[in-house]
Scaffold this motif. Structure first.
Motif, mmCIF file in Angstrom:
data_model
loop_
_atom_site.group_PDB
_atom_site.id
_atom_site.type_symbol
_atom_site.label_atom_id
_atom_site.label_comp_id
_atom_site.label_asym_id
_atom_site.label_seq_id
_atom_site.Cartn_x
_atom_site.Cartn_y
_atom_site.Cartn_z
ATOM 1 N N ARG A 227 -2.903 -0.197 -7.389
ATOM 2 C CA ARG A 227 -1.591 -0.019 -8.021
ATOM 3 C C ARG A 227 -1.068 1.386 -7.772
ATOM 4 O O ARG A 227 0.106 1.577 -7.449
ATOM 5 C CB ARG A 227 -1.661 -0.293 -9.524
ATOM 6 N N TYR A 228 -1.940 2.391 -7.921
ATOM 7 C CA TYR A 228 -1.498 3.765 -7.675
ATOM 8 C C TYR A 228 -1.077 3.948 -6.221
ATOM 9 O O TYR A 228 -0.140 4.693 -5.923
ATOM 10 C CB TYR A 228 -2.606 4.752 -8.044
ATOM 11 N N ALA A 229 -1.766 3.261 -5.315
ATOM 12 C CA ALA A 229 -1.360 3.319 -3.905
ATOM 13 C C ALA A 229 0.019 2.699 -3.722
ATOM 14 O O ALA A 229 0.847 3.200 -2.952
ATOM 15 C CB ALA A 229 -2.388 2.602 -3.035
ATOM 16 N N GLY A 230 0.277 1.607 -4.444
ATOM 17 C CA GLY A 230 1.595 0.983 -4.382
ATOM 18 C C GLY A 230 2.680 1.895 -4.906
ATOM 19 O O GLY A 230 3.760 2.014 -4.314
ATOM 20 N N ILE A 231 2.406 2.589 -6.030
ATOM 21 C CA ILE A 231 3.386 3.526 -6.583
ATOM 22 C C ILE A 231 3.597 4.693 -5.633
ATOM 23 O O ILE A 231 4.721 5.184 -5.464
ATOM 24 C CB ILE A 231 2.926 4.021 -7.960
ATOM 25 N N ALA A 232 2.517 5.131 -4.986
ATOM 26 C CA ALA A 232 2.653 6.205 -3.992
ATOM 27 C C ALA A 232 3.559 5.755 -2.853
ATOM 28 O O ALA A 232 4.362 6.553 -2.329
ATOM 29 C CB ALA A 232 1.280 6.600 -3.455
ATOM 30 N N PHE A 233 3.446 4.478 -2.468
ATOM 31 C CA PHE A 233 4.344 3.940 -1.434
ATOM 32 C C PHE A 233 5.793 3.962 -1.914
ATOM 33 O O PHE A 233 6.697 4.306 -1.145
ATOM 34 C CB PHE A 233 3.934 2.514 -1.072
ATOM 35 N N PHE A 234 6.027 3.617 -3.185
ATOM 36 C CA PHE A 234 7.387 3.661 -3.732
ATOM 37 C C PHE A 234 7.960 5.074 -3.616
ATOM 38 O O PHE A 234 9.093 5.267 -3.173
ATOM 39 C CB PHE A 234 7.375 3.255 -5.211
ATOM 40 N N TYR A 235 7.161 6.057 -4.023
ATOM 41 C CA TYR A 235 7.626 7.448 -3.962
ATOM 42 C C TYR A 235 7.846 7.889 -2.513
ATOM 43 O O TYR A 235 8.798 8.620 -2.214
ATOM 44 C CB TYR A 235 6.629 8.378 -4.651
ATOM 45 N N THR A 236 6.972 7.447 -1.617
ATOM 46 C CA THR A 236 7.128 7.797 -0.202
ATOM 47 C C THR A 236 8.417 7.214 0.361
ATOM 48 O O THR A 236 9.126 7.866 1.142
ATOM 49 C CB THR A 236 5.928 7.287 0.608
ATOM 50 N N PHE A 237 8.729 5.996 -0.044
ATOM 51 C CA PHE A 237 9.979 5.354 0.376
ATOM 52 C C PHE A 237 11.180 6.215 -0.003
ATOM 53 O O PHE A 237 12.086 6.448 0.809
ATOM 54 C CB PHE A 237 10.088 3.972 -0.264
ATOM 55 N N HIS A 238 11.185 6.723 -1.227
ATOM 56 C CA HIS A 238 12.314 7.546 -1.676
ATOM 57 C C HIS A 238 12.301 8.920 -1.026
ATOM 58 O O HIS A 238 13.360 9.506 -0.779
ATOM 59 C CB HIS A 238 12.293 7.664 -3.194
#
Length: 281
Positions: A227-238
């Motif tokens: 999940r934290y990796a997924g959230i990191a992907f969200f932040y990377t997207f932005h």
């Protein structure tokens, strides 16, 4: 239904709620003064240009004047700083929510409507329901868990509904259109110019954006490090979005910290520990 209730009210440490609350209320001050200071200029816009959003017409809310804008601005600054301390969480919390809601009506009723405020507004609306919470308190709270969960849902809805809007108004042709190319022409950076030179990369990025937004609810299926990796992907997207076309989504990024174990971030503890170490040397 019991499973849904357990999911919605999964308890979290009170310290997490306290850290999230402080971050959210401090961002209100940063938003008014640094992120979107242009909202205050609406104090000098002729009243006939004010076209309130639907909610502004239903309530109804007054047409912004110089006095109204200044009162809301300074009241938000003072009350948000007070709310960030954790004192009077319900009284201050509801007041800040009401004032910031009005501030958003003032901001978005002149033709420009941003969708990066949804999760943040939901966070402001639910935080007063939690009550008192201290930094570092490990006591579990279902009320705090519900507040963070609802904020998480709002964050994910921002992505999913963005994809829905793209497909509703642009159809499947949106992914093969020149949306990103036009955005780069309007507000692109040197980084964006490099991307634009790669054949078909912008089209591939548009496919990727829609796929990412449609699949964003899967973040609730992931657990632990995934999940934290997924959230990191969200932040990377932005981060990449900002690097390419300077769209920050700052309030959305603050709301997204509802997914993170913020109680583990203890800057004041670090400061005290450092002072103690210095004093002992």
């Amino acid at each position: 239904m019991d499973a849904v209730r357990r999911w919605l009210f999964a308890p979290v440490p009170r310290g997490r709620v306290a850290a999230f609350r402080t971050l959210v209320y401090l961002f209100v001050v940063a938003d008014l003064t640094v992120v979107t200071p242009w909202v205050r200029t609406h104090a000098h816009v002729p009243g006939e240009l004010y076209q309130p959003l639907l909610v502004g017409r239903l309530l109804p809310l007054p047409t912004p004047t110089a006095r109204l804008v200044d009162v809301v601005f300074w009241a938000l600054i003072a009350l948000s700083l007070a709310a960030a301390t954790g004192r009077a969480p319900r009284a201050l919390g509801w007041t800040v929510f009401a004032l910031y809601f009005e501030w958003m009506i003032i901001a978005m009723s002149y033709g420009k409507v941003d969708h990066d405020r949804f999760g943040f507004l939901v966070a402001l609306a639910v935080l007063p329901t939690v009550g008192r919470a201290r930094h570092g308190d490990a006591t579990p709270t279902e009320a705090g868990g519900w507040a963070l969960r609802v904020t998480q849902i709002a964050v994910v809805c921002t992505y999913f509904l963005a994809a829905f809007a793209k497909l509703r108004f642009g159809g499947l042709d949106w992914v093969t259109s020149s949306v990103l190319a036009r955005a780069i022409i309007r507000r692109g950076t040197d980084f964006a110019d490099l991307i634009a030179q790669v054949p078909y990369l912008l089209i591939a990025a548009q496919f990727g954006i829609v796929a990412f937004e449609l699949l964003s609810p899967l973040i609730f299926v992931l657990r632990g490090r995934w999940r934290y990796a997924g959230i990191a992907f969200f932040y990377t997207f932005h981060l990449l979005t900002f690097a390419a076309i300077t769209i920050s989504f700052a309030p959305h990024l603050v709301a997204m910290t509802a997914f993170l174990p913020l109680e583990k971030v203890r800057p004041l503890t670090w400061v005290r520990a450092r002072r103690t170490a210095v004093a002992q040397t």
